[in-house]
Design a protein around this motif. Sequence first.
Motif, PDB file in Angstrom:
ATOM      1  N   VAL A   1     -29.412  61.083 -10.079  1.00 23.11           N
ATOM      2  CA  VAL A   1     -28.420  60.187  -9.484  1.00 23.11           C
ATOM      3  C   VAL A   1     -28.003  60.706  -8.119  1.00 23.11           C
ATOM      4  N   GLY A   2     -27.749  62.004  -8.028  1.00 17.99           N
ATOM      5  CA  GLY A   2     -27.368  62.601  -6.755  1.00 17.99           C
ATOM      6  C   GLY A   2     -28.465  62.497  -5.722  1.00 17.99           C
ATOM      7  N   VAL A   3     -29.711  62.676  -6.158  1.00 15.13           N
ATOM      8  CA  VAL A   3     -30.841  62.548  -5.232  1.00 15.13           C
ATOM      9  C   VAL A   3     -30.894  61.138  -4.656  1.00 15.13           C
ATOM     10  N   MET A   4     -30.710  60.135  -5.510  1.00 15.09           N
ATOM     11  CA  MET A   4     -30.738  58.747  -5.037  1.00 15.09           C
ATOM     12  C   MET A   4     -29.587  58.465  -4.077  1.00 15.09           C
ATOM     13  N   LEU A   5     -28.418  59.016  -4.355  1.00 21.09           N
ATOM     14  CA  LEU A   5     -27.289  58.840  -3.442  1.00 21.09           C
ATOM     15  C   LEU A   5     -27.576  59.494  -2.097  1.00 21.09           C
ATOM     16  N   LEU A   6     -28.179  60.677  -2.126  1.00 21.09           N
ATOM     17  CA  LEU A   6     -28.523  61.355  -0.879  1.00 21.09           C
ATOM     18  C   LEU A   6     -29.602  60.587  -0.121  1.00 21.09           C
ATOM     19  N   VAL A   7     -30.586  60.061  -0.850  1.00 19.16           N
ATOM     20  CA  VAL A   7     -31.619  59.227  -0.222  1.00 19.16           C
ATOM     21  C   VAL A   7     -30.982  58.024   0.465  1.00 19.16           C
TER      22      VAL A   7
ATOM     23  N   PRO B   1     -31.482  66.677 -15.859  1.00 20.87           N
ATOM     24  CA  PRO B   1     -32.153  66.002 -14.757  1.00 20.87           C
ATOM     25  C   PRO B   1     -31.511  64.703 -14.285  1.00 20.87           C
ATOM     26  N   ILE B   2     -30.631  64.102 -15.075  1.00 20.94           N
ATOM     27  CA  ILE B   2     -30.078  62.801 -14.698  1.00 20.94           C
ATOM     28  C   ILE B   2     -28.793  62.942 -13.880  1.00 20.94           C
ATOM     29  N   ALA B   3     -27.801  63.605 -14.444  1.00 19.07           N
ATOM     30  CA  ALA B   3     -26.507  63.726 -13.770  1.00 19.07           C
ATOM     31  C   ALA B   3     -26.257  65.114 -13.213  1.00 19.07           C
ATOM     32  N   GLY B   4     -27.162  66.035 -13.430  1.00 19.70           N
ATOM     33  CA  GLY B   4     -27.020  67.361 -12.857  1.00 19.70           C
ATOM     34  C   GLY B   4     -26.096  68.272 -13.635  1.00 19.70           C
ATOM     35  N   ASN B   5     -25.932  69.473 -13.104  1.00 26.56           N
ATOM     36  CA  ASN B   5     -25.118  70.501 -13.760  1.00 26.56           C
ATOM     37  C   ASN B   5     -23.711  70.610 -13.196  1.00 26.56           C
ATOM     38  N   GLY B   6     -23.419  69.823 -12.161  1.00 24.68           N
ATOM     39  CA  GLY B   6     -22.103  69.887 -11.542  1.00 24.68           C
ATOM     40  C   GLY B   6     -22.195  70.210 -10.063  1.00 24.68           C
ATOM     41  N   TYR B   7     -21.360  69.546  -9.288  1.00 19.44           N
ATOM     42  CA  TYR B   7     -21.375  69.722  -7.833  1.00 19.44           C
ATOM     43  C   TYR B   7     -21.005  71.154  -7.460  1.00 19.44           C
ATOM     44  N   ALA B   8     -21.693  71.701  -6.469  1.00 21.55           N
ATOM     45  CA  ALA B   8     -21.397  73.056  -5.989  1.00 21.55           C
ATOM     46  C   ALA B   8     -22.055  73.245  -4.631  1.00 21.55           C
TER      47      ALA B   8
END
Length: 425
Positions: A347-353, A302-309
């Motif tokens: 982290v990705g969600v916050m960057l997208l926000v 849930p924090i850093a995700g499973n990898g960009y795709a």
Amino acid sequence: MRLLTQGYSGLLVFSALAYSFWFNLLGLAGALALLIVLGARSTIIWLRTRRSAALTSFKPRRWLLIGVYLAFAFISVLWSSWPATTLATAVIQAGFVLQALFLVRIRRGYELASIVEVAAVLVLLLSVAMEIAVAAAGAPLLPNFLAANDVSDPHIYWVRGNLFEGGRIQGIVGNANLLAAVCVIVMILAALNVSRSRTAVVLRLLTCTMALWLLLRAGSAAMLLALIAMALVAVLTTLWSRTTTRKSRAVFIACSSAAVAILVAGAVAARGFVFEALGRSDSLTGRVGIWEKVLDRANSSPIAGNGYASPWNPWDSAFSDWITDHGLTVFHAHNMWIDIYMQLGGVGVMLLVSLVAAGVVHAWRRGTQRGVGRERLIPLMLVVLLLVQGLTESAPLMYWGLAALAILSAGASAPSRVRTGGRRE
């Protein structure tokens, strides 16, 4: 030379809006080759641009947010569950963002809007022509012009050929939802473009009519809702720009917030009727089941995700047959927030926000400026389009969606011309 540069800019925008057209026409290898060629050409033009012009126009701080977002996407290869897909898709999406930066570098805002309008109209015109040709031929068309004799599933078709028989059409992009999004872009730009000559008005009325017809034939409920949302936001923005005192603005905020809350509550309460009117089921055409599976995987990291795709690679074992629809591997989560949560975690969600918030702030400031024509609303309408689209699609995370989000979040402007080899083009 300036005309050639404009034509090249148009090709870039057309290729971004109709990226799947090149894939269906040239195949994966051909589409990647085209991407490389366009990237190389843009790089050459950029490097030949005078240093003084580049320094005055390119302001890195404007692109810091999208830079951090892409950097984190690349870094996620270190812990990715699908490293090859992470690296490949990060490179591709970075290429689209760099092309967007290049366009902003060589074109002023109003010039870029005109180029996007022409390119989007061309996508629609070619879509009509292809739909007519395939319908007249009496047989559907498969990607790369493969024979459709032994394929009966319409979800595999590039063009289904049902223009005269009813049903959803897909145009040259091969996807009804993507075609509908381009229709909305055409309607936005045609309605808000600064040009007011009689000829231009007539042409834009015709293109708006064509876009609306194609939008209805594409049958995208999300894009119909986007039009309603954009109309509401346009009204609110216009009213806000006319308020001048703190008291009047406080009253406006209270009244508009109450009105929006009532509309949302009413839509939720009457969701069954709304879904039925839009021709959709309570599961949103199977999206709810997709979201549940994606969230299950997302919650494992849930924090850093499973990898960009972005998009998911159907040839990667991590995605192949993981989630299928009509026997086909699904390419994305059909929701940009759930998708980025699975890929890059919280982290990705916050960057997208942060990207979206920056885009909203820049677009709102411009949209509420006084003494500026109606074209000031274009960025805000595009933000609304991406946000509504992102509820049922992951398109804002990739290709032209991510490129548009990058430009909007940067609040970017550009010079009107590019200097190449010491001469104006």
